[in-house]
Write an enzyme that holds these catalytic residues in place. Structure first.
Site, mmCIF file in Angstrom:
data_model
loop_
_atom_site.group_PDB
_atom_site.id
_atom_site.type_symbol
_atom_site.label_atom_id
_atom_site.label_comp_id
_atom_site.label_asym_id
_atom_site.label_seq_id
_atom_site.Cartn_x
_atom_site.Cartn_y
_atom_site.Cartn_z
ATOM 1 N N GLU A 111 -0.609 -3.111 -1.752
ATOM 2 C CA GLU A 111 -1.133 -3.325 -0.395
ATOM 3 C C GLU A 111 -2.645 -3.086 -0.388
ATOM 4 O OE1 GLU A 111 0.634 -4.538 1.963
ATOM 5 O OE2 GLU A 111 2.681 -4.209 1.261
ATOM 6 N N CYS A 140 5.264 3.338 6.104
ATOM 7 C CA CYS A 140 4.451 2.974 4.929
ATOM 8 C C CYS A 140 3.018 2.688 5.354
ATOM 9 C CB CYS A 140 5.040 1.745 4.237
ATOM 10 S SG CYS A 140 6.617 2.077 3.444
ATOM 11 N N HIS A 185 4.395 -1.123 -2.679
ATOM 12 C CA HIS A 185 5.768 -1.355 -2.215
ATOM 13 C C HIS A 185 6.634 -1.731 -3.416
ATOM 14 C CE1 HIS A 185 5.159 -1.777 2.321
ATOM 15 N NE2 HIS A 185 6.220 -1.009 2.149
#
Length: 214
Positions: A84, A148, A167
């Site tokens: 991410e 998250c 992730h």
């Protein structure tokens, strides 16, 4: 070695349909593998609770004084190990394990909408995929507006961008815990290599923070 690099890696506890959270399983596997002699690795499990994250993260950054904090979370939609690039401040409507969500639906009142990691995830992704380790890595710019994303944004804010979020898919879809551990190890080693490069160039990472409003 007096100047060991300190790296903190976190996974999450079970929630919802995830009776076993592959993120914490992967982090425990990484702990067994280690990150090499020069790295002091500290791992911990994060509750899937907004308020717990608000308490835990400031103490992690303060007590551990890490060079890098990497948070790992599970995504039922993921089929690759997904890096991410940024965390988001707003849009937190989903209830946590305590049936709570922030009244403001944001991480930080008046905080920037989005904070980017100082790490270029595309570069890291490319390097790991080129190494042909049998685990596919991809990049995302949307960590999902749940714990998250919330954890990532908070950590990016506290660490001035020296944080990353990975992730992982659920176990066996398609990777085993051992494969996920190896994947995390490869990704984090590339992250540390990139950070080294920045430090030797004398670049001030703080200036690279992207505080853009949508």
């Amino acid at each position: 070695m007096a100047n060991k690099k300190k790296v903190v890696v976190t996974g999450f506890e079970p929630f919802g349909d995830h009776a076993v959270n592959s993120s914490w399983v992967a982090v425990q596997e990484l702990e067994r593998l280690g990150l090499g002699e020069a790295v002091d690795l500290y791992v911990c499990e994060v509750p899937v609770e907004y308020q717990a994250v608000q308490c835990l993260l400031p103490s992690l950054w303060k007590e551990q004084q890490p060079q890098l904090v990497v948070h790992v979370g599970v995504s039922g939609l993921a089929t690759t190990v997904t890096l991410e690039q940024c965390g988001h401040n707003k849009g937190y409507k989903r209830l946590d394990n305590c049936s709570f969500c922030p009244a403001s639906q944001c991480c930080m009142e008046n905080g920037p909408d989005c904070i980017k990691s100082v790490l270029d995830m595309e570069t890291i992704c490319g390097r790991v995929n080129e190494s042909n380790m049998g685990i596919t890595v991809s990049v995302s710019k949307d960590a999902g507006r749940y714990l998250c994303d919330y954890t990532y944004y908070t950590s990016l804010y506290l660490g001035r961008g020296r944080s990353a979020f990975v992730h992982v898919p659920p176990l066996g879809k398609p990777y085993s815990s051992q494969e996920l551990g190896r994947g995390l190890q490869a990704v984090i080693q590339e992250m540390l290599t990139l950070l080294e490069g920045e430090n030797t160039e004398g670049g001030d990472t703080h200036n690279r923070l992207c505080y853009h409003k949508h």
